[in-house]
Write an enzyme that holds these catalytic residues in place. Sequence first.
Site, PDB file in Angstrom:
ATOM      1  CB  SER A 137     -65.295  99.433 -21.774  1.00  0.00           C
ATOM      2  OG  SER A 137     -63.953  99.171 -22.043  1.00  0.00           O
ATOM      3  CG  ASP A 307     -61.350 106.007 -19.056  1.00  0.00           C
ATOM      4  OD1 ASP A 307     -60.261 105.437 -19.243  1.00  0.00           O
ATOM      5  OD2 ASP A 307     -62.409 105.648 -19.601  1.00  0.00           O
ATOM      6  CG  HIS A 340     -61.823 102.055 -18.617  1.00  0.00           C
ATOM      7  ND1 HIS A 340     -62.459 102.776 -19.607  1.00  0.00           N
ATOM      8  CD2 HIS A 340     -62.101 100.737 -18.865  1.00  0.00           C
ATOM      9  CE1 HIS A 340     -63.080 101.924 -20.424  1.00  0.00           C
ATOM     10  NE2 HIS A 340     -62.883 100.696 -19.994  1.00  0.00           N
TER      11      HIS A 340
END
Lengths: 360, 201
Positions: A137, A307, A340
Amino acid sequence: MLSKPLSLDSGQVLPSATIAYETYGELAQDKSNAILICHALTGDQYVGSTHPVTGKPGWWERMVGPGKPIDTNLFHVICANVIGSCMGSTGPASAAEDGAPYGMRFPVLTIRDMVRGLVGLLDEMGIAQLHSVVGGSMGGMQALSLAANFPDRAARVLAIASTARHSAQNIAFHEVGRQAIMADPNWRDGDYYADDKTPDAGLAVARMAAHITYLSEAGLTDKFGRRLQNRDAKSFGFDADFQVESYLRYQGSGFTQRFDANSYLYITRAMDYFDLAEEHGGRLADAFAGHANNSGARFFLVSFDTDWLYPTAESRHIVHALNAAGAAVSFVELSAPHGHDSFLLEVPALDRAVRGFLDG
Amino acid sequence: MAEGKALRPDLAAIARNITPGTRVLDIGCGDGTLLSHLRDQSQVDARGMEIQSELVERCVTKGLSVVQGDADRDLSEYPDKAFDYTVLSQTLQTAARPDHMLDQLLRVGREAFVSFPNFAHWRTRTALMFGGRMPVTRALPVSWFETDNIHHVTIADFRELIAQKGVAVEGCWFFSGERAISPVGANWRAEFAVFKLSRNL
């Protein structure tokens, strides 16, 4: 404390920046086995050890430790709190030169500024080149930014569930969070450190909205469906009737115990400003010019099929740019149900891929 | 040549004809057998594309640079002449449009190696002629309904296609089982063919 001032993208300078960090595993004599792990938006340096505020296990303990995919028997793992955050590194809650907390006087940061802080830390440690830089991320953004701006500092670059730029949708969700914080009467233009009234309600809403983006629809349905929370029928009121509401409220309020609202504003802003191509003349391949013809780092991009925050297309976009630059790049899209957040959760294929890349 | 493990004969023919120190893209590289051979034996800058994530993982574990992707879609993202050679082994017959695939191979690479099972091999002909069914042979072991081979091709068909495209044959090799055979009557006798191609200027 970094020995040199940090010059920032905004043109401002942080004269004395403190970087709080944790390390795991022994550093080899030739300093060749250091892995820098970069944390995500609300992460911190406690990647593989108990969080001092919450008492919970480190945020990536399933990945980092003796015998784990990032094996601390082999590697010296460094994880530092990014500047702008609130777990010991310099951020808006820190004291400015006048002794009072910065608050909104803290300079607006970029991902590259965070990386400058991390490189400053590596300089202090005398580590010229990392074995690897790893991040998921926002951590992946830092790994990519480090590779682009300091091409000699890492031999391997692993970016998981990440992106080279924030999309309009990404910025939009962050703006919802920021507006929630700034609409909280306790926020008071960020000048709330002197007393106990902190903008917890706003920060909790920000966290709730963001948390939805970390999960997949199927994951939410699977976990909660339309099940009711500790009751047999709807209350015809606005209590948390549904389990999913109760869960989000719990996530929101728990978050306020460990995170500073102003840090949330600054870090989300840095992510929104992130566009690796823009800072390299508009062409992403040019960001990786330092890695052409197999001379530079080996890259590995990993995405997850569920995601929707940083979908596979974003990773592919980076892969195409790396290919165009002639960099050594691998890429895989893994199948995982959790959206995610898959990079933090039980995904055996991710464990294998990470271990394989670091050892390969 | 020192080798840990013998390569499949079509891959060995390709490996023997790749100049050391060059850049190679292996499309449908599987577990990276050819790529690691080229890297270790010929100091080749070896890259791969593979559609199955498990196989990509195995390549990454070998230290190879392999991108998960669908050649039909993702090859177009590579720059022109990014590689000295592109390799497409046993994959042409699975492409949505083999003719477009050939164009991409010779756009991305200066030269291309293509290997494929020959549908005109005598076993296949015999099975179709006397069995009246789609052949299931040692070269084509999967039934018609589950095979990935959606564009069966013969050596004669392939030669016609590349002639139409103005593509030159730089070399060709034919195999029956593990054994290399002469080009004479290859369209009858060869189970597999390997062509080295370049674009006529």
